[in-house]
Scaffold this motif. Structure first.
Motif, PDB file in Angstrom:
ATOM      1  N   PRO A   8      -1.415  -6.361 -13.219  1.00  0.00           N
ATOM      2  CA  PRO A   8      -0.969  -5.925 -11.885  1.00  0.00           C
ATOM      3  C   PRO A   8      -1.166  -4.425 -11.664  1.00  0.00           C
ATOM      4  N   VAL A   9      -1.456  -4.056 -10.423  1.00  0.00           N
ATOM      5  CA  VAL A   9      -1.573  -2.655 -10.031  1.00  0.00           C
ATOM      6  C   VAL A   9      -0.758  -2.448  -8.758  1.00  0.00           C
ATOM      7  N   LEU A  10       0.144  -1.488  -8.798  1.00  0.00           N
ATOM      8  CA  LEU A  10       0.890  -1.130  -7.606  1.00  0.00           C
ATOM      9  C   LEU A  10       0.044  -0.165  -6.777  1.00  0.00           C
ATOM     10  N   PRO A  11      -0.103  -0.394  -5.473  1.00  0.00           N
ATOM     11  CA  PRO A  11      -0.970   0.469  -4.663  1.00  0.00           C
ATOM     12  C   PRO A  11      -0.400   1.867  -4.489  1.00  0.00           C
ATOM     13  N   MET A  12      -1.277   2.807  -4.188  1.00  0.00           N
ATOM     14  CA  MET A  12      -0.874   4.161  -3.842  1.00  0.00           C
ATOM     15  C   MET A  12      -0.172   4.131  -2.485  1.00  0.00           C
ATOM     16  N   LEU A  13       0.871   4.925  -2.329  1.00  0.00           N
ATOM     17  CA  LEU A  13       1.708   4.873  -1.137  1.00  0.00           C
ATOM     18  C   LEU A  13       1.618   6.176  -0.343  1.00  0.00           C
ATOM     19  N   ARG A  51       1.336  -5.893  -2.055  1.00  0.00           N
ATOM     20  CA  ARG A  51       1.869  -4.561  -2.360  1.00  0.00           C
ATOM     21  C   ARG A  51       2.810  -4.596  -3.555  1.00  0.00           C
ATOM     22  N   ASN A  52       3.580  -5.674  -3.697  1.00  0.00           N
ATOM     23  CA  ASN A  52       4.494  -5.783  -4.840  1.00  0.00           C
ATOM     24  C   ASN A  52       3.913  -6.663  -5.947  1.00  0.00           C
ATOM     25  N   THR A  53       2.590  -6.787  -5.967  1.00  0.00           N
ATOM     26  CA  THR A  53       1.788  -7.448  -7.005  1.00  0.00           C
ATOM     27  C   THR A  53       1.889  -8.969  -6.995  1.00  0.00           C
ATOM     28  N   LYS A  54       2.487  -9.560  -5.981  1.00  0.00           N
ATOM     29  CA  LYS A  54       2.554 -11.018  -5.908  1.00  0.00           C
ATOM     30  C   LYS A  54       1.208 -11.581  -5.451  1.00  0.00           C
ATOM     31  N   PRO A  55       0.845 -12.789  -5.916  1.00  0.00           N
ATOM     32  CA  PRO A  55      -0.461 -13.357  -5.562  1.00  0.00           C
ATOM     33  C   PRO A  55      -0.532 -13.790  -4.102  1.00  0.00           C
ATOM     34  N   LEU A  56      -1.651 -13.455  -3.463  1.00  0.00           N
ATOM     35  CA  LEU A  56      -1.888 -13.838  -2.071  1.00  0.00           C
ATOM     36  C   LEU A  56      -3.097 -14.764  -1.936  1.00  0.00           C
ATOM     37  N   THR A  57      -3.808 -15.007  -3.012  1.00  0.00           N
ATOM     38  CA  THR A  57      -5.107 -15.673  -2.945  1.00  0.00           C
ATOM     39  C   THR A  57      -5.046 -17.028  -2.244  1.00  0.00           C
ATOM     40  N   ARG A  58      -4.059 -17.852  -2.579  1.00  0.00           N
ATOM     41  CA  ARG A  58      -4.008 -19.218  -2.034  1.00  0.00           C
ATOM     42  C   ARG A  58      -3.785 -19.247  -0.525  1.00  0.00           C
ATOM     43  N   TYR A  59      -3.246 -18.168   0.029  1.00  0.00           N
ATOM     44  CA  TYR A  59      -2.930 -18.153   1.447  1.00  0.00           C
ATOM     45  C   TYR A  59      -4.136 -17.791   2.325  1.00  0.00           C
ATOM     46  N   PHE A  60      -5.207 -17.285   1.710  1.00  0.00           N
ATOM     47  CA  PHE A  60      -6.355 -16.825   2.493  1.00  0.00           C
ATOM     48  C   PHE A  60      -7.660 -17.339   1.893  1.00  0.00           C
ATOM     49  N   PRO A  61      -7.848 -18.666   1.904  1.00  0.00           N
ATOM     50  CA  PRO A  61      -9.069 -19.218   1.297  1.00  0.00           C
ATOM     51  C   PRO A  61     -10.341 -18.744   1.971  1.00  0.00           C
TER      52      PRO A  61
END
Length: 356
Positions: A8-13, A51-61
């Motif tokens: 995981p990588v937390l983005p720059m803010l 942003r909080n490193t949770k997976p988003l892949t399945r929501y945007f095929p």
């Protein structure tokens, strides 16, 4: 994934500042109103992390396929997932994508496809770009990215005059403001090294009720948030909430507002009690897909008090984010608090922003 920068990588803010800095030490870009996402690609494998490193892949095929066509074989790219409709960003529509049913996601991917706006490069092939200055990261991103209908390169400028113009004009396309990135700064995960300039406005609104705080008890009642209204003709519409009070003030407000309490059937929003599911106005007392099992009931108050709140911008007929309490306005008549006082942003087509 075998990448030089791995999840995981937390983005720059970014930290908030009141105005666009008058300096050529920054790269300025629009502030997108979507889901921040870091994309990791290693060959055919693609992961989208929030942003909080949770997976988003399945929501945007549909984005996975678009990113395979646009990105180099091995890279890590920072950007924003957005959904546009009728020439402007629609955050509400984007939120609908976070759904447990794959069939629903598939349908929405076809009806309201998402796009990805790339604005930073963290890794390419076997090289980490985290320690490189933004100017070099941006140049490498421009060379590496293949743009298309669903993948865009964020437009930038080094001219603060242009950035101030964007700040005013681009809001009409649903954008959130302007971001300033130091040209010489490295990519610093979870550090507020960038600057953000957001719209700040005030409005006089009607106090219509409140929700108890999540820690409130019968022995120690605490107010959680104030429910706000604006008049549209003779109808009081729910426009948002104000929160962020100290614990002492939450207790004081319970006592202060007690004389205004009324039965729901005597309140302008009493008719909404019959609704059992989410509705377009997200009115109090109703359930939504985001809050199954959560108590959204409220304490109705006679709409006799007016307060001034700070807000950034509107989403439809509601405040996009939680409003900030400024002060009570005993000099204002509640019926005088309508939508006509709100500033209307300049209309601007999102296609012009993406094509810049």
């Amino acid at each position: 994934m075998d990448l030089p920068v791995r999840p995981p990588v937390l983005p720059m803010l970014a930290k908030s500042v009141p105005a666009v800095p008058d300096s050529t030490d920054y790269s300025f870009e629009p502030k997108w109103d979507g889901f921040r996402a870091i994309v990791f690609r290693d060959g055919d494998e693609i992961e989208l992390a929030s942003r909080n490193t949770k997976p988003l892949t399945r929501y945007f095929p549909e984005l996975v396929e678009a990113l395979r066509a646009a990105l180099p074989q091995r890279c890590v790219v920072d950007g924003e997932i957005v959904v546009a409709r009728d020439g402007r960003l629609e955050f509400e529509v984007l939120q609908e994508r976070i759904h447990p049913a794959a069939s629903r996601i598939k349908l929405l991917a076809e009806q309201t496809p998402a796009s990805f706006v790339a604005f930073d490069l963290l890794a390419l092939d076997d090289v980490s770009y985290l320690d490189e200055p933004f100017a070099r990261r941006r140049a490498a991103l421009e060379r590496a990215l293949t743009t298309g209908d669903a993948v865009h390169l964020c437009t930038t400028t080094a001219d603060p005059v242009v950035a101030r113009d964007w700040f005013t004009r681009f809001e009409g396309a649903g954008l959130d403001g302007v971001v300033a990135k130091p040209l010489t700064a490295p990519y610093s995960p979870n550090q507020r090294t960038m600057l953000k300039i957001k719209h700040a406005r005030t409005a006089d609104v009607v106090l219509a009720g409140y929700r108890p705080h999540k820690t409130s008890t019968p022995q120690k009642p605490l107010l959680g948030s104030l429910l706000l209204g604006l008049y549209d003709g003779d109808q009081l519409q729910h426009v948002g909430v104000a929160a962020s009070f100290t614990a002492k003030r939450r207790a004081e407000l319970i006592e202060e507002l007690a004389p205004l309490e009324v039965p729901l059937e005597e309140h302008p929003w009493g008719r909404w009690a019959e609704f059992l599911t989410a509705n377009p106005d997200r009115v109090p007392g109703t359930q939504s897909r985001w809050s199954q099992g959560k108590d959204l009931s409220f304490v109705p108050l006679r709409p006799e008090r007016v307060l001034e709140v700070g807000y950034d911008h509107m989403e439809g007929r509601r405040f996009r984010h939680t409003a900030q309490f400024k002060r009570w306005r005993p000099d204002r008549d509640p019926e005088s608090c309508g939508y006509d006082q709100l500033e209307e942003p300049v209309s601007y087509d999102l296609r012009d922003v993406l094509g810049g």
